[in-house]
Design a protein around this motif. Structure first.
Motif, short mmCIF file in Angstrom:
data_model
loop_
_atom_site.label_atom_id
_atom_site.label_comp_id
_atom_site.label_asym_id
_atom_site.label_seq_id
_atom_site.Cartn_x
_atom_site.Cartn_y
_atom_site.Cartn_z
N TYR A 169 0.92 -1.24 -0.05
CA TYR A 169 -0.03 -0.01 -0.09
C TYR A 169 0.95 1.22 -0.21
O TYR A 169 1.65 1.52 0.87
CB TYR A 169 -0.76 0.10 1.27
CG TYR A 169 -2.05 1.08 1.19
CD1 TYR A 169 -2.56 1.43 0.01
CD2 TYR A 169 -2.40 1.60 2.38
CE1 TYR A 169 -3.79 2.28 0.11
CE2 TYR A 169 -3.39 2.67 2.54
CZ TYR A 169 -3.96 3.08 1.21
OH TYR A 169 -5.09 3.86 1.25
N GLU A 170 0.85 2.07 -1.07
CA GLU A 170 1.66 3.05 -1.12
C GLU A 170 1.24 4.14 -0.26
O GLU A 170 2.35 4.89 0.06
CB GLU A 170 1.50 3.64 -2.62
CG GLU A 170 0.16 4.08 -3.13
CD GLU A 170 0.21 4.98 -4.43
OE1 GLU A 170 -0.36 5.90 -4.79
OE2 GLU A 170 0.89 4.37 -5.04
N THR B 270 4.24 -0.54 -10.48
CA THR B 270 3.54 -1.87 -10.19
C THR B 270 4.26 -3.15 -10.60
O THR B 270 4.18 -4.34 -10.26
CB THR B 270 2.27 -1.77 -10.87
OG1 THR B 270 1.39 -2.87 -10.74
CG2 THR B 270 2.68 -1.60 -12.53
N GLU B 271 5.28 -2.93 -11.63
CA GLU B 271 6.01 -4.19 -11.85
C GLU B 271 7.29 -4.35 -11.24
O GLU B 271 7.76 -5.33 -11.14
CB GLU B 271 6.48 -4.02 -13.63
CG GLU B 271 7.33 -2.80 -13.77
CD GLU B 271 6.80 -1.65 -14.10
OE1 GLU B 271 7.39 -0.97 -14.97
OE2 GLU B 271 5.97 -1.51 -13.63
N THR B 272 7.61 -3.29 -10.20
CA THR B 272 8.81 -3.23 -9.40
C THR B 272 8.49 -3.74 -7.86
O THR B 272 9.24 -4.50 -7.35
CB THR B 272 9.42 -2.03 -9.22
OG1 THR B 272 9.80 -1.46 -10.64
CG2 THR B 272 10.70 -1.88 -8.49
N ALA B 273 7.35 -3.40 -7.59
CA ALA B 273 6.96 -3.60 -5.92
C ALA B 273 6.98 -5.34 -5.98
O ALA B 273 7.63 -5.52 -4.75
CB ALA B 273 5.84 -3.13 -5.71
N PRO B 274 6.39 -6.06 -6.72
CA PRO B 274 6.48 -7.59 -6.61
C PRO B 274 7.92 -8.21 -6.27
O PRO B 274 8.05 -9.03 -5.76
CB PRO B 274 5.56 -8.18 -7.66
CG PRO B 274 4.89 -7.03 -8.06
CD PRO B 274 5.70 -5.89 -8.10
N LEU B 275 8.96 -7.40 -7.09
CA LEU B 275 10.21 -8.26 -7.25
C LEU B 275 10.89 -7.85 -5.95
O LEU B 275 11.86 -8.22 -5.52
CB LEU B 275 10.86 -7.59 -8.48
CG LEU B 275 10.14 -7.73 -9.89
CD1 LEU B 275 10.97 -7.30 -10.96
CD2 LEU B 275 9.87 -9.16 -10.15
N TYR B 276 10.41 -6.42 -5.48
CA TYR B 276 11.11 -6.14 -4.19
C TYR B 276 10.58 -6.89 -3.13
O TYR B 276 11.41 -7.24 -2.28
CB TYR B 276 10.51 -4.67 -3.96
CG TYR B 276 10.86 -3.99 -2.35
CD1 TYR B 276 11.91 -3.15 -2.24
CD2 TYR B 276 10.34 -4.46 -1.38
CE1 TYR B 276 12.18 -2.66 -1.05
CE2 TYR B 276 10.45 -4.07 -0.07
CZ TYR B 276 11.74 -2.89 -0.13
OH TYR B 276 12.00 -2.73 1.31
N GLY C 295 5.53 6.53 6.03
CA GLY C 295 6.63 6.06 6.58
C GLY C 295 6.56 4.74 7.50
O GLY C 295 7.46 4.52 8.20
N GLU C 296 5.51 4.02 7.18
CA GLU C 296 5.22 2.72 7.88
C GLU C 296 6.50 1.80 7.41
O GLU C 296 6.83 1.58 6.26
CB GLU C 296 4.03 2.08 7.60
CG GLU C 296 3.73 0.92 8.42
CD GLU C 296 4.20 -0.34 7.84
OE1 GLU C 296 5.05 -0.86 8.78
OE2 GLU C 296 4.50 -0.56 6.63
N SER C 297 7.12 1.15 8.26
CA SER C 297 8.20 0.44 7.86
C SER C 297 8.55 -0.96 8.65
O SER C 297 9.49 -1.51 8.60
CB SER C 297 9.45 1.26 7.92
OG SER C 297 9.88 1.93 9.32
N GLY D 100 9.33 0.46 1.88
CA GLY D 100 10.38 1.52 2.21
C GLY D 100 9.75 3.01 1.75
O GLY D 100 8.52 3.03 1.58
N PRO D 101 10.72 3.85 1.67
CA PRO D 101 10.23 5.35 1.44
C PRO D 101 10.01 5.79 0.23
O PRO D 101 9.26 6.71 -0.07
CB PRO D 101 11.30 6.18 2.27
CG PRO D 101 12.53 5.14 1.99
CD PRO D 101 11.96 3.88 2.15
#
Length: 249
Positions: free
Chosen positions: A170-171, A230-236, A177-179, A224-225
């Motif tokens: 969730y962006e 949308t294609e990067t977040a799953p890989l993260y 700043g939720e971490s 993270g901050p």
């Protein structure tokens, strides 16, 4: 050594390879009797094999030695992606397979721009599964990830009941700043448990979707901050799972 996924388990110490894989062995790799390949079955078992016979329809490979250990993530991670534009989902499937995803579940989100065409469904899903298969062979996976046909948001909520842990990327949490929720959740997960992580399309998930997911037991978290595509977040997320469950243990 080239790896091939075979639908059926070995029978009497032999794998029977047909279709595109037979073509690849014979026509592309110029395989000959006596050459070695790796065969993986649907149960995640892999073996070094020797090509024993080549027919017009089959390559028959004899098991030389079963492989020990595993290249699979110790946690089964399913990636649910709101249908994105263009070939972004193909990127998620290819790279996500290399990073160890167990399953991919595309879904139609409120802000998905792409409209799913049921008339082209079978060919599209077949292409996605082929991308996963090639990536799994390249990265020496033991299991072939399953790519589901796109589901509705309601169907996604129903499917989520089968998972031990459920997360939302969730962006707005990232902006705030939720971490801690991602690492707290990882700390509770045990080996062989399952995890479903939901990602929105380019416009993100709608407030109503977030509310329904939370009502269904999902935990929202920031990655993270920085705001990720949308294609990067799953890989993260998959890289974080690998780091926590493989490199930290």
């Amino acid at each position: 050594m080239q790896r091939y996924f075979v639908n059926a388990p070995a029978s009497e110490g032999r794998f029977y390879i047909s279709g595109d894989d037979r073509h690849h062995i014979v026509r592309v790799m110029r395989g000959k009797i006596g050459d070695q390949i790796i065969c993986s079955d649907s149960d995640g078992k892999s073996a070094i094999c020797t090509i024993a016979e080549i027919t017009d329809d089959l390559v028959i490979a004899t098991v030389v030695q079963w492989e020990e250990g595993s290249s699979e993530l110790p946690v089964r991670v399913a990636i649910a992606s709101g249908l994105p534009k263009g070939d972004k989902l193909e990127t998620i499937i290819q790279k996500g397979t290399e990073l160890g995803a167990y399953q991919f579940i595309p879904f139609t989100a409120a802000r998905s721009i792409v409209k799913w065409d049921d008339n082209k469904a079978s060919k599209k899903v077949e292409r996605w599964q082929k991308i996963a298969k090639e990536a799994a062979e390249q990265s020496h996976r033991r299991l072939l990830p399953k790519v589901a046909a796109p589901v509705t948001f309601k169907e996604l909520l129903a499917l989520s009941r089968d998972y031990d842990f459920k997360l939302i990327a969730y962006e707005e949490d990232a902006k705030a700043g939720e971490s801690s929720m991602l690492s707290k959740t990882f700390a509770s997960v045990e080996k062989n448990q399952s995890m479903l992580i939901v990602f929105g399309p380019e416009g993100g998930l709608a407030d109503q979707e977030i509310a329904q997911l939370k009502e269904a037991g999902f935990i929202s978290c920031g990655f993270g901050p920085r705001i990720l595509r949308t294609e990067t977040a799953p890989l993260y997320a998959l890289a974080a799972v690998s780091y926590h469950f493989e490199l930290m243990r």
